[in-house]
Design an enzyme around this catalytic site. Sequence first.
Site, PDB file in Angstrom:
ATOM      1  CE  LYS A  84       4.182   5.051  12.380  1.00  0.00           C
ATOM      2  NZ  LYS A  84       3.132   4.567  11.471  1.00  0.00           N
TER       3      LYS A  84
ATOM      4  CB  THR B  10      -0.032   5.716  13.641  1.00  0.00           C
ATOM      5  OG1 THR B  10       0.817   6.220  12.622  1.00  0.00           O
ATOM      6  CG2 THR B  10      -0.025   4.209  13.578  1.00  0.00           C
TER       7      THR B  10
ATOM      8  CD  GLU C  17       7.056  -3.165   9.388  1.00  0.00           C
ATOM      9  OE1 GLU C  17       7.650  -3.849  10.228  1.00  0.00           O
ATOM     10  OE2 GLU C  17       7.354  -3.158   8.178  1.00  0.00           O
TER      11      GLU C  17
ATOM     12  CB  SER D 165      -0.959  -0.001   1.200  1.00  0.00           C
ATOM     13  OG  SER D 165      -0.253  -0.123   2.419  1.00  0.00           O
TER      14      SER D 165
END
Length: 331
Positions: free
Chosen positions: A191, A248, A281, A11
């Site tokens: 983050k 996020t 991640e 993406s």
Amino acid sequence: MTHVAVLGAGSWGTAFAKVLGEAGRDVTIWSRREAVATGIRETGRNPDYFPDVRLPERVTATADAGKALAGAEIVVLAVPSQTLRGNLADWRAAIEPDATLVSLMKGIELGTTKRMSEVVMEAAQVPADRVVVVSGPNLAPEIALGQPAATVVAGTDIRRATLVQDAITTPYMRPYTNDDVVGAELGGAVKNVIALAYGIAEAMRLGDNIKATLITRGLAETARLGVALGADPLTFAGLSGLGDLVGTCHSPFSRNRTFGERLGRGETLEQAQAAVGQTAEGVKSCLAIRDLARKNNVEMPITEQVERVCHEGADPREALTILMTRTTKAE
């Protein structure tokens, strides 16, 4: 005309290629799967990501990394962080001698606890001044649709950072340059872990007070680690720090927040992975970030508890209790 290779057709890699093409660059995307590369070449769309988004005519694709890299002045790395070292070992010989390598990855390598730029330098055998990092509130679905966004382009060589800045400047993308590579990378990596915690809190239907607390204390954890590693503390108040963290945590487009929500509803790691499909991640990076913090004697309690929930099967409610009943310290 600058030729750019984007290695990775996920993406973010696809959205970044679209930005490059709309900024007037010739772009070749490398896809691991031939079907995706064929889809991009024949239809101008990525069939797996953003099938309804038309890519610029300047963007093409191939499943042959050597073809993508031939003549590329800018090489954009957009693969999962834990696969980077192995991929670069295969690609190194095909990278042009003076190409600028751009890392889009937001993670810390397991085992070595190295930042992605450090992995690039080692695996591609290039000096630090050839590596540039892009980090910020870069939610790929919004950028693919041309919604306004800003980002940070960090590099020790301002000439190369400016080259990348110019290559991605469009009416909807505003990039800023910065020389604090350490701060930009840590902001982008940590983050994801905090967003997992935020998603867990969201799923548990906890209030805005605790969610605001997770963001602000998560930022404090990030800054502590960053300062210990030589980053500029002001970086964490900017786009690649607070900006990326808020985006996020807040956005339903965030894979890490979505993954956290599933954990907060009681799903196992395997169930959440199967449902989300894409790489979150923070799930892997929380292990490496925890190890990096311990190596540098930095206290990161939110990261510690996220790691326990993800990898030790801890109950999220127990983890929250531990966070809330820790020894009180000055703000």
